[in-house]
Design an enzyme around this catalytic site. Structure first.
Site, PDB file in Angstrom:
ATOM      1  N   ASN A  13       0.834  -1.205   0.000  1.00  0.00           N
ATOM      2  CA  ASN A  13       0.000   0.000   0.000  1.00  0.00           C
ATOM      3  C   ASN A  13       0.871   1.259   0.000  1.00  0.00           C
ATOM      4  O   ASN A  13       0.500   2.269  -0.602  1.00  0.00           O
ATOM      5  CB  ASN A  13      -0.956  -0.005   1.194  1.00  0.00           C
ATOM      6  N   HIS A 108      -8.195  -1.214   6.005  1.00  0.00           N
ATOM      7  CA  HIS A 108      -8.376  -2.531   6.633  1.00  0.00           C
ATOM      8  C   HIS A 108      -9.032  -3.472   5.631  1.00  0.00           C
ATOM      9  O   HIS A 108      -9.966  -3.080   4.919  1.00  0.00           O
ATOM     10  CB  HIS A 108      -9.254  -2.391   7.878  1.00  0.00           C
TER      11      HIS A 108
END
Length: 205
Positions: A13, A108
């Site tokens: 990420n 998440h």
């Protein structure tokens, strides 16, 4: 917006955020990358593109609060305006969040509030859901409980394993996280308590 990123692992990420920033599609300046893990691949990726890095191994501190105090000092030194968690595997304490004078965001791998905490994909498969996904949210004092900014669903396929589901969700994360951050720094995210509204640009539905 001067941005710091915390990561504990491979930093996929982080990679997506760096690429979006370098392309000009994400108006942030990534000024620092930190980790609680000495060997985190995310640190090497940051160094490759000239971003300042620092490690805060938990074992080097007498308690978590001391580590978080060091984190805050480091962020103030770097004049951080936004903190992004990108696979950072530690929960930031209430004192850290109260003293931080900048927003904190996280991504998440589930459709929160379902399956917070570790091994979200395993939890989803064990529960038998048909749809999972990922969530970008503001960080509060709970576990993956902060106000939700963006979510996107990912279908759970009959033959899915934890690894195959995780990989498909990760592909969505790499697109959704930069998009959520872009909307936030562009002033298109309005937060009232737990409710977050995404404001549309003029001329767009």
């Amino acid at each position: 917006m001067r941005t710091a990123i915390l990561a504990s692992g491979r930093g996929s990420n982080l990679e997506a955020l760096i690429k979006a920033s370098e392309s000009g599609s994400l108006p942030i300046e990534i000024v620092a990358v930190g980790s609680d893990q000495l060997g985190a691949a995310a640190l090497e990726r940051a160094k490759e593109v000239g971003i300042s890095t620092r490690v805060f191994p938990v074992g080097d501190y007498p308690h978590r609060q001391a580590q978080e105090e060091d984190l805050l000092i480091w962020m103030r030194e770097n004049q951080v305006e936004l903190l992004l968690l990108a696979g950072y595997m530690r929960v930031l304490g209430p004192k850290f969040l109260r003293q931080a004078n900048f927003p904190v965001m996280n991504i998440h791998p589930s459709l929160l509030p379902a399956f917070p905490g570790l091994h979200a994909q395993r939890q989803a498969l064990e529960y038998g859901v048909k749809v999972s996904g990922c969530t970008v949210h503001f960080v509060d004092e709970g576990l993956d409980s902060g106000p939700i900014i963006l979510q996107e669903a990912v279908s759970v396929l009959p033959g899915d394993t934890e690894e195959s589901l995780a990989q498909r969700i990760l592909e969505v994360e790499h697109r959704l996280y930069p998009e959520a951050v872009r909307r936030f720094v562009s002033g298109k995210v309005e937060r009232t308590g737990r409710r977050v509204q995404i404001l549309q640009q003029e001329g767009l539905e």
